[in-house]
Design a protein around this motif. Structure first.
Motif, PDB file in Angstrom:
ATOM      1  N   CYS A  47      74.185  35.597 -10.837  1.00 21.77           N
ATOM      2  CA  CYS A  47      74.239  36.724  -9.896  1.00 21.77           C
ATOM      3  C   CYS A  47      72.917  37.479  -9.861  1.00 21.77           C
ATOM      4  N   ALA A  51      70.722  37.837  -6.516  1.00 25.46           N
ATOM      5  CA  ALA A  51      70.428  39.167  -5.984  1.00 25.46           C
ATOM      6  C   ALA A  51      68.929  39.377  -5.813  1.00 25.46           C
ATOM      7  N   GLY A  54      67.882  37.836  -2.580  1.00 23.91           N
ATOM      8  CA  GLY A  54      68.612  38.178  -1.362  1.00 23.91           C
ATOM      9  C   GLY A  54      69.624  37.138  -0.954  1.00 23.91           C
ATOM     10  N   ALA A  56      73.352  35.616  -0.895  1.00 18.67           N
ATOM     11  CA  ALA A  56      74.721  36.111  -0.999  1.00 18.67           C
ATOM     12  C   ALA A  56      75.457  35.415  -2.137  1.00 18.67           C
ATOM     13  N   ALA A  96      78.538  40.466 -10.525  1.00 16.75           N
ATOM     14  CA  ALA A  96      77.720  40.680  -9.333  1.00 16.75           C
ATOM     15  C   ALA A  96      77.304  42.140  -9.201  1.00 16.75           C
ATOM     16  N   ARG A  97      78.241  43.052  -9.405  1.00 12.60           N
ATOM     17  CA  ARG A  97      77.936  44.469  -9.275  1.00 12.60           C
ATOM     18  C   ARG A  97      76.899  44.913 -10.306  1.00 12.60           C
ATOM     19  N   THR A 101      74.627  43.501  -6.641  1.00 12.24           N
ATOM     20  CA  THR A 101      75.201  42.873  -5.455  1.00 12.24           C
ATOM     21  C   THR A 101      76.712  42.885  -5.616  1.00 12.24           C
ATOM     22  N   ARG A 102      77.418  42.067  -4.856  1.00  9.49           N
ATOM     23  CA  ARG A 102      78.864  41.964  -5.010  1.00  9.49           C
ATOM     24  C   ARG A 102      79.328  40.636  -4.418  1.00  9.49           C
ATOM     25  N   GLY A 104      80.617  38.280  -1.881  1.00 11.77           N
ATOM     26  CA  GLY A 104      80.576  38.377  -0.430  1.00 11.77           C
ATOM     27  C   GLY A 104      81.535  37.462   0.289  1.00 11.77           C
ATOM     28  N   GLY A 251      75.391  38.892   3.076  1.00  9.55           N
ATOM     29  CA  GLY A 251      74.616  39.028   1.842  1.00  9.55           C
ATOM     30  C   GLY A 251      74.749  40.398   1.211  1.00  9.55           C
ATOM     31  N   LEU A 252      73.616  41.013   0.906  1.00  7.17           N
ATOM     32  CA  LEU A 252      73.618  42.292   0.209  1.00  7.17           C
ATOM     33  C   LEU A 252      74.104  43.425   1.093  1.00  7.17           C
ATOM     34  N   LEU A 255      77.147  45.537   0.134  1.00  6.07           N
ATOM     35  CA  LEU A 255      77.099  46.615  -0.849  1.00  6.07           C
ATOM     36  C   LEU A 255      77.500  47.946  -0.243  1.00  6.07           C
TER      37      LEU A 255
END
Length: 257
Positions: A47, A51, A54, A56, A96-97, A101-102, A104, A251-252, A255
């Motif tokens: 992750c 991130a 960029g 996802a 991811a967080r 990021t998270r 997706g 992707g990002l 967020l």
């Protein structure tokens, strides 16, 4: 067009594929969630790498089958499968967080991916898990799959993919890996078929028929021989053909969702 690949499939000291190289090519990463492959450290590291580029992050959920790499069907009860998919989503999203990021989107792995083409009970179980986690989360899979039809009825955003290096039957399903010709190896031919997929929404089946297959993403297998060379050739061919590349899931951007 989105390019996705299965990543983070190592476990402990064992590694599979060149994740760093592939993350410089793809726009979406299907990250193993610890059931068919992967572990918490691998998940978090993948992750972080995604991130930073960029790329996802997608949850590559599967059966609880580390020994079989998730490529064996498991006749698991629907309520158990729902809980197991929800568990995988939560674990990857935490990783991811922490990387900024998270999750997706969701894409099933291996035998679960194939089962969800026709298995209605398991299809409903996976849809229930995704809805419980995030009813706005996109799901990615094979055009015509039962689970995507159920997902669409349930209100989930549905996205479709094709495989760069896998042969298709005349009805649009994947040719069994055990059959000759199921996996393609000619780099030039793979890149050329991906351009046709992206620009015309068509792919030639193993019997020669030209199938209509409009898709949102093309999957590049990370564990195939020469995977990085194939991925680079596909990206180059698409770029040369004027195809814009980017993650279908935003992707990002998720967020801020």
């Amino acid at each position: 067009m989105d390019l996705n690949a299965d990543l983070g499939e190592g476990f402990g000291r064992w590694t599979l594929g060149d994740d760093r190289a592939l993350l410089d090519v793809v726009t979406s990463a299907n990250v193993a969630c610890g059931f068919h492959a992967g572990d918490p450290e691998t998940m978090r590291r993948t992750c972080e790498l995604a991130a930073a580029r960029g790329v996802a992050v997608g949850a590559h959920v599967g059966y609880r089958d580390l020994n079989g790499f998730g490529r064996r069907f498991v006749d698991v009860a629907p309520e158990t499968l729902t809980a197991e998919v929800l568990y995988q989503l939560g674990g990857l999203d935490a990783c991811a967080r922490s990387a900024g990021t998270r999750v997706g989107y969701v894409k099933p792995h291996g035998a679960l991916y194939n089962a969800l083409v026709t298995h209605e009970a398991q299809a409903d179980a996976v849809v229930d898990a995704v809805r419980a986690f995030d009813p706005a989360l996109p799901v990615l899979g094979l055009p015509g799959a039962v689970w995507l039809k159920r997902a669409e009825v349930a209100g989930l955003p549905v996205r479709y993919e094709a495989f760069a290096d896998r042969a298709y039957t005349a009805v649009g399903t994947l040719v069994d890996r055990r059959r000759p010709g199921a996996v393609l190896h000619d780099v030039g031919a793979i890149a050329a078929r991906c351009v046709v997929l992206a620009t015309e929404g068509r792919v030639r089946a193993i019997d020669g028929q030209l199938l209509r297959m409009p898709v949102d993403s093309i999957c590049l297998h990370g564990d195939s021989p020469g995977a990085v060379a194939i991925a680079r050739a596909v990206r180059s061919a698409l770029t040369d053909a004027g195809v814009a590349l980017g993650p279908f899931s935003g992707g990002l951007d998720r967020l801020s969702a």
